[in-house]
Design a protein around this motif. Sequence first.
Motif, PDB file in Angstrom:
ATOM      1  N   LEU A   1       0.815  -1.176  -0.067  1.00  0.00           N
ATOM      2  CA  LEU A   1       0.081  -0.012   0.014  1.00  0.00           C
ATOM      3  C   LEU A   1       0.892   1.260  -0.003  1.00  0.00           C
ATOM      4  O   LEU A   1       0.387   2.320  -0.218  1.00  0.00           O
ATOM      5  CB  LEU A   1      -0.885  -0.236   1.185  1.00  0.00           C
ATOM      6  N   HIS A   2       2.177   1.052   0.423  1.00  0.00           N
ATOM      7  CA  HIS A   2       2.929   2.178   0.469  1.00  0.00           C
ATOM      8  C   HIS A   2       3.087   3.313  -0.655  1.00  0.00           C
ATOM      9  O   HIS A   2       2.805   4.511  -0.641  1.00  0.00           O
ATOM     10  CB  HIS A   2       4.553   1.985   0.855  1.00  0.00           C
ATOM     11  N   PRO A   3       2.995   2.731  -2.059  1.00  0.00           N
ATOM     12  CA  PRO A   3       3.139   3.537  -3.091  1.00  0.00           C
ATOM     13  C   PRO A   3       1.815   4.414  -3.263  1.00  0.00           C
ATOM     14  O   PRO A   3       1.884   5.670  -3.615  1.00  0.00           O
ATOM     15  CB  PRO A   3       3.321   2.644  -4.444  1.00  0.00           C
ATOM     16  N   LEU A   4       0.960   3.814  -3.002  1.00  0.00           N
ATOM     17  CA  LEU A   4      -0.438   4.455  -3.033  1.00  0.00           C
ATOM     18  C   LEU A   4      -0.577   5.585  -1.863  1.00  0.00           C
ATOM     19  O   LEU A   4      -1.203   6.842  -2.074  1.00  0.00           O
ATOM     20  CB  LEU A   4      -1.705   3.495  -2.967  1.00  0.00           C
ATOM     21  N   LEU A   5      -0.268   5.336  -0.756  1.00  0.00           N
ATOM     22  CA  LEU A   5      -0.392   6.134   0.222  1.00  0.00           C
ATOM     23  C   LEU A   5       0.547   7.304  -0.102  1.00  0.00           C
ATOM     24  O   LEU A   5       0.228   8.581   0.289  1.00  0.00           O
ATOM     25  CB  LEU A   5       0.078   5.475   1.661  1.00  0.00           C
ATOM     26  N   GLY A   6       1.782   7.015  -0.543  1.00  0.00           N
ATOM     27  CA  GLY A   6       2.756   8.120  -0.928  1.00  0.00           C
ATOM     28  C   GLY A   6       2.213   9.128  -1.966  1.00  0.00           C
ATOM     29  O   GLY A   6       2.194  10.283  -2.013  1.00  0.00           O
ATOM     30  N   ASP A   7       1.529   8.612  -3.057  1.00  0.00           N
ATOM     31  CA  ASP A   7       1.043   9.028  -4.026  1.00  0.00           C
ATOM     32  C   ASP A   7      -0.029  10.107  -3.523  1.00  0.00           C
ATOM     33  O   ASP A   7      -0.224  11.394  -3.937  1.00  0.00           O
ATOM     34  CB  ASP A   7       0.332   8.391  -5.162  1.00  0.00           C
ATOM     35  N   LEU A   8      -1.064   9.658  -2.520  1.00  0.00           N
ATOM     36  CA  LEU A   8      -2.153  10.324  -2.144  1.00  0.00           C
ATOM     37  C   LEU A   8      -1.802  11.481  -1.326  1.00  0.00           C
ATOM     38  O   LEU A   8      -2.322  12.707  -1.067  1.00  0.00           O
ATOM     39  CB  LEU A   8      -3.043   9.598  -1.514  1.00  0.00           C
TER      40      LEU A   8
END
Length: 242
Positions: free
Chosen positions: A49-56
């Motif tokens: 999930l880290h890439p999506l959390l970072g993008d958001l």
Amino acid sequence: MTVMLSHKTFKALSALLAYPTEELSAAIPEITAALAAERLVSNNAIEQLHPLLGDLCIMNLYDLQERYVELFDKTRRHSLHLFEHIHGESRDRGQAMVDLVEHYQRAGLLVTANELPDFIPLFLEFLSDRPLDEARGLLNETAHIFSLLEERLAKRNGGYAAVFTAALSIVNQAAMITDAAETNDEPDDLAAIDAAWEETAVTFGPGNAADGCSVDRMRIQMRAAKRDVRHSLAPETGGSDV
């Protein structure tokens, strides 16, 4: 009145599948903390999930919104509506919607006029206020749809596949074993499965066959649909993933 323990993990996953807003971006630290604190999601799934959390957190809001629309609003193959992947445009979908709204209402959740009841973020929001065993059981019944969306979204590199990976990781191994054992007792004959499906309304929640809201009846219908999901959503030969 029975007080239910709210499971913030389901609310967090629901939020991650919602249309990106400034409020969502600001809530990412809280969402991350909730996922870590409750430990319902596996460590491996949280890492994904880290890439999506970072993008958001850091991406331009317009770009986030444009990506979301491209993924979820311009193709039925990535639809965030459960019954789109079971009934498509058939009239059975309407009755399924009615059944689901009634189940939500029995549990105290009121659906607004602008929300379809099978919208996955709304479904996850509903699960957040159900007993954990019940929430896991209902989540397990949608696992074949979540798995398909996970697979298709992974090809688009938008990070959203990880939300479905996280949701699937909540379903514990014991529930999967029980489900497999029950499935083994069901007929393999496709005609028999079709007959069971035709006789069964799309329903959610506790109850009995007389009141039309039995979890067992829902399971028969959902399992009967599994054999059609991949065929109905499979990409055409030589086509693109749209």
